[in-house]
Enzyme design. Structure first.
Site, PDB file in Angstrom:
ATOM      1  N   ILE A  39       0.829  -1.211   0.000  1.00  0.00           N
ATOM      2  CA  ILE A  39       0.000   0.000   0.000  1.00  0.00           C
ATOM      3  C   ILE A  39       0.861   1.256   0.000  1.00  0.00           C
ATOM      4  O   ILE A  39       0.416   2.331   0.403  1.00  0.00           O
ATOM      5  CB  ILE A  39      -0.973  -0.007   1.190  1.00  0.00           C
ATOM      6  CG1 ILE A  39      -0.228  -0.047   2.525  1.00  0.00           C
ATOM      7  CG2 ILE A  39      -1.928  -1.169   1.089  1.00  0.00           C
ATOM      8  CD1 ILE A  39      -1.137   0.097   3.735  1.00  0.00           C
ATOM      9  N   GLY A  40       2.091   1.113  -0.483  1.00  0.00           N
ATOM     10  CA  GLY A  40       3.034   2.221  -0.491  1.00  0.00           C
ATOM     11  C   GLY A  40       4.123   2.075   0.541  1.00  0.00           C
ATOM     12  O   GLY A  40       5.017   2.918   0.649  1.00  0.00           O
ATOM     13  N   LYS A  57      15.942   2.407   3.867  1.00  0.00           N
ATOM     14  CA  LYS A  57      15.310   3.445   3.059  1.00  0.00           C
ATOM     15  C   LYS A  57      13.795   3.416   3.223  1.00  0.00           C
ATOM     16  O   LYS A  57      13.156   4.444   3.482  1.00  0.00           O
ATOM     17  CB  LYS A  57      15.697   3.271   1.587  1.00  0.00           C
ATOM     18  CG  LYS A  57      15.170   4.368   0.679  1.00  0.00           C
ATOM     19  CD  LYS A  57      15.689   4.201  -0.744  1.00  0.00           C
ATOM     20  CE  LYS A  57      17.187   4.434  -0.812  1.00  0.00           C
ATOM     21  NZ  LYS A  57      17.671   4.444  -2.217  1.00  0.00           N
ATOM     22  N   LEU A  79      14.827  -4.080   7.997  1.00  0.00           N
ATOM     23  CA  LEU A  79      15.034  -4.893   6.797  1.00  0.00           C
ATOM     24  C   LEU A  79      15.475  -4.060   5.596  1.00  0.00           C
ATOM     25  O   LEU A  79      16.176  -4.575   4.718  1.00  0.00           O
ATOM     26  CB  LEU A  79      13.739  -5.642   6.463  1.00  0.00           C
ATOM     27  CG  LEU A  79      13.164  -6.493   7.595  1.00  0.00           C
ATOM     28  CD1 LEU A  79      11.915  -7.231   7.128  1.00  0.00           C
ATOM     29  CD2 LEU A  79      14.201  -7.491   8.113  1.00  0.00           C
ATOM     30  N   ASN A  80      15.057  -2.805   5.546  1.00  0.00           N
ATOM     31  CA  ASN A  80      15.474  -1.901   4.483  1.00  0.00           C
ATOM     32  C   ASN A  80      15.478  -0.492   5.056  1.00  0.00           C
ATOM     33  O   ASN A  80      14.408   0.085   5.288  1.00  0.00           O
ATOM     34  CB  ASN A  80      14.525  -1.991   3.285  1.00  0.00           C
ATOM     35  CG  ASN A  80      14.952  -1.121   2.120  1.00  0.00           C
ATOM     36  OD1 ASN A  80      15.368   0.016   2.281  1.00  0.00           O
ATOM     37  ND2 ASN A  80      14.843  -1.661   0.916  1.00  0.00           N
ATOM     38  N   GLY A 108       4.939   0.406  10.401  1.00  0.00           N
ATOM     39  CA  GLY A 108       4.020   1.257   9.665  1.00  0.00           C
ATOM     40  C   GLY A 108       3.214   2.199  10.530  1.00  0.00           C
ATOM     41  O   GLY A 108       2.737   3.226  10.051  1.00  0.00           O
ATOM     42  N   GLU A 109       3.051   1.882  11.818  1.00  0.00           N
ATOM     43  CA  GLU A 109       2.137   2.661  12.652  1.00  0.00           C
ATOM     44  C   GLU A 109       2.779   3.323  13.851  1.00  0.00           C
ATOM     45  O   GLU A 109       2.287   4.337  14.349  1.00  0.00           O
ATOM     46  CB  GLU A 109       0.979   1.760  13.097  1.00  0.00           C
ATOM     47  CG  GLU A 109       0.096   1.374  11.919  1.00  0.00           C
ATOM     48  CD  GLU A 109      -0.880   0.245  12.217  1.00  0.00           C
ATOM     49  OE1 GLU A 109      -2.062   0.543  12.433  1.00  0.00           O
ATOM     50  OE2 GLU A 109      -0.453  -0.924  12.206  1.00  0.00           O
TER      51      GLU A 109
END
Length: 699
Positions: A464-465, A593, A590-591, A664-665
């Site tokens: 979702i982006g 960026k 994990l990434n 994400g939150e």
């Protein structure tokens, strides 16, 4: 047969890999739901109820059918029947109107302009009734739900909090509130529905294609295999695309009725009625402490709303069960069903509004005790999860607070409010802690070795982006002993192995576990055949149900600390946030960026929550007044001056094969409280009711 590529020793998880779908998105080749246009397509526009409660008596269908280009006008009187007891999704199955903006009809035409004009002029006769849309803590219909979102118990109690509060040397007893807020992703909701005999294909931006397929199959009385949901690209969601909403059902019902493919695209204004929002909350926080700030009691009572159609109880008091040590504690949730749309998930449901109240109260306690706000939180650090008694798999909140203080320049802060100025600007700094559970849910995946030396990994996940497609590529590459350039990840399609919802910050943990297990199984198969790949390829699958649902021996949460600097114009009350800084303990990154992007995005949304976002209910009219982005304000570039995100290196072996926690939150969770605390430090005015508007500061 060909030989599989040799196993490499490189580790790609942890690299700042560019998004693998970035080129497709910036060149416009990525196909979103609205981009699909099957042959013989019709356009459908829903008609929204113009009353907040009552019944639809009659719809003038006949006059609509005489208009140029109009193919059909459907309402309860002529709609096909659905097999459901879910009143929220029983679209056009009843004459009842339960909230203003509910779909009571749909007009279908050859062109979008014709459909819009017909919907605008459709004559509907109502029998209105008196409505109630006002949330208040003393509402006579307030009740105790059986449980709250995610299956948490409604109430909890330990010890004797009332007696402890009565005898506590220092007590904070305040009420905090947050308004209704609406999800506004860049991509509005849009559905393209097409029937093929007894099969249904739906293009829909979805955070949960597996769940959407199951719901559609149930509603239309057919096997799930006969429903195909396609959603490879989603332009943002924030929770609004995680649940099934009435417009999807309406589009599928309409396509079935007219026998042609149908496209339905909601306007931004329509999204404010029937695609979910964050419930407003009223929260009473009571903290009792010793003079040095050590908590002896904590109570958190939450009052919120749902609709007359469905019960949704947000878990706003749940984070108070975990954050701080206190021998006596109680949390409660109460709900009232009003004539409003049903609220649902919006980024960090529960934790976001709940932590605004808790972290604001903790700041007030620090002031009452004369203790630095960081030291206060450190003094109340629990040895184990206060609610469950389980040890934390990892916590590191103190590390986040200390590292954040160092990076932000907290040392030497004068705690007295209203003491720093830059010309006519009052300057203040504030801090708040953040938490979010580290969750996983069962998922399945397949991994395939292709004859040309590449690999294909398939899972019905959703990007979702967030960069999920990219991170899953890295996870698969390491699990296969390959490189990201040789791995293709397919997702966003219900025909792929089932996946958990992209929500609850559990997507990567859930999908990544399944991907790792499928790739491990594939490597075992390749090893068994000496690495030879047959001409048709070689595939392995995995399902994580048993692994994920095993007994939980640890309390697993992400933690963080957010710091804010604000300026408040002494004459006008205009508030700006020159600096936001967050430090997080979120397992293995994990990434870097994509992780930084998520954390910064969350903090930006928290700034928006603190200063701007507010859905304003007109109680007489029974609807939210500011139903567009001209009046519902969100943070723009000019509002975000300097926002930085950092993290602690955290090795937690109790989470999942990657050692990751959801990100994400958590970025949004503590931000609003940090800003409100900074505003108090700048002005001496305590804002307990969001957003922080000019009129609340200038008196």
């Amino acid at each position: 047969m060909t030989a599989a590529p040799p196993v490499t020793g490189a580790r790609h998880v942890g690299e700042a890999l560019d998004r693998v779908d970035g080129l497709a998105k910036v060149t416009g080749s990525a196909m979103y739901a609205y981009d699909h246009g099957p042959a013989d397509l019709l356009h459908a526009v829903p008609v929204e109820a113009a009353i907040a409660r009552g019944e639809v008596v009659q719809v003038d269908v006949d006059s609509m059918l005489k208009r140029p280009g109009v193919v059909a006008a459907i309402w309860h009187g002529n709609a096909p029947r659905l097999a459901t007891s879910d009143e929220e999704l029983a679209v056009l199955q009843s004459r009842r109107v339960s909230y203003r903006g509910q779909y009571i009809a749909v007009v279908v035409a050859e062109t979008l302009d014709d459909a819009r004009e017909a919907a605008r002029t459709l004559h509907v006769q109502y029998a209105p009734e008196e409505h109630d849309v006002g949330l208040r803590a003393d509402h006579p219909k307030m009740y105790r739900p059986d449980s709250v979102n995610a299956g948490h118990p409604t109430d909890t109690e330990q010890g004797d909090p009332d007696a402890a509060l009565a005898s506590a040397p220092v007590v904070v007893d305040e009420v905090y509130s947050t308004p209704a807020e609406h999800n506004n992703p860049m991509e509005p909701h849009a559905t393209v529905a097409e029937w093929h005999g007894d099969g249904l294909t739906v293009h829909e931006p979805s955070q949960n294609v597996t769940g959407l397929r199951a719901t559609l199959a149930s509603l239309f009385g057919m096997p799930p295999a006969h429903v195909h949901v396609v959603s490879p690209y989603v332009g943002g969601g924030f929770g609004s695309k995680a649940k099934v909403h009435p417009h999807v059902i309406l589009a599928a019902l309409t396509a079935k009725q007219v026998g042609r493919p149908v496209k339905m695209a909601l306007t931004r204004r329509q999204m404010f009625a029937a695609t979910a929002y964050r419930t407003p909350t009223i929260q009473r926080m009571r903290l009792g402490a010793e003079p040095d700030g050590r908590l002896v009691a904590l109570t958190h009572d939450v009052f919120e709303q749902s609709s007359a159609l469905a019960e949704f109880a947000e878990q706003a008091a749940v984070p108070s069960r975990t954050m701080y040590a206190a021998p006596h504690r109680r949390t409660t949730h109460r709900l009232v069903r009003l004539d409003v749309p049903t609220p649902s998930w919006m980024r960090a449901p529960g934790e976001c509004p709940g932590m605004f109240a808790l972290e604001s109260a903790m700041d007030e306690l620090a002031i009452a005790c004369g203790v630095d706000p960081i030291d206060l939180r450190v003094r109340n650090e629990p040895a184990a999860d206060p609610h469950s008694g389980l040890p934390f798999s990892s916590r590191n909140l103190v590390g986040c607070l200390r590292e954040g203080a160092r990076r932000f320049g907290w040392a030497g802060r004068d705690p007295r409010p209203g003491m720093r100025r830059r010309g006519r600007l009052l300057v203040g700094t504030g801090v708040a802690a953040a938490t979010f559970p580290a969750l996983r849910a069962p998922s399945s995946a397949s991994a395939r070795a292709e004859p040309d030396g590449r690999y294909t990994v398939r899972i019905a996940a959703a990007d979702i982006g967030t960069g999920a497609r990219t991170v899953l590529t890295q996870i698969a590459a390491d699990a296969l002993g390959s490189t990201p350039g040789l791995v293709t990840v397919e997702l966003g399609d219900s025909a792929l192995p089932r996946a958990a919802v992209a929500g609850g910050s559990m997507g990567t943990a859930s999908w990544g576990t399944a991907v790792v297990r499928a790739c491990e199984a594939l490597r075992e198969r390749l090893s068994a055949v000496g690495g030879a790949v047959p001409a048709g390829g070689l595939e392995a699958t995995a399902d994580t149900t048993q692994e994920v649902r095993g007994r939980q021996r640890y309390a697993r949460h992400a933690f963080g600390a957010q710091f804010a600097e604000v300026t408040v114009d002494a004459d006008t009350g205009e508030t700006r946030v020159p600096r936001l800084l967050g430090v997080f303990a979120v397992g293995r990154i994990l990434n870097p960026k994509t992780a930084r992007s998520q954390l910064i995005g969350g903090m930006t949304m928290g700034l928006s929550m603190a200063l701007l976002e507010e859905s304003i209910m007109d109680r007489e009219f029974g609807d939210y007044l500011n139903r567009d982005l001209a009046q519902y304000h969100i943070a723009a570039n000019a509002d975000v001056r300097d926002v930085q995100a950092f993290w602690l290196e955290e090795d937690d072996p109790h989470l999942n094969p990657m050692g990751s926690k959801g990100i994400g939150e958590i970025g949004i969770v503590g931000t609003a409280a940090a800003i409100a605390n900074a505003v108090h430090h700048a002005t001496g005015v305590r804002i307990r009711d969001l957003p922080i508007r000019l009129d609340k500061l200038v008196r």
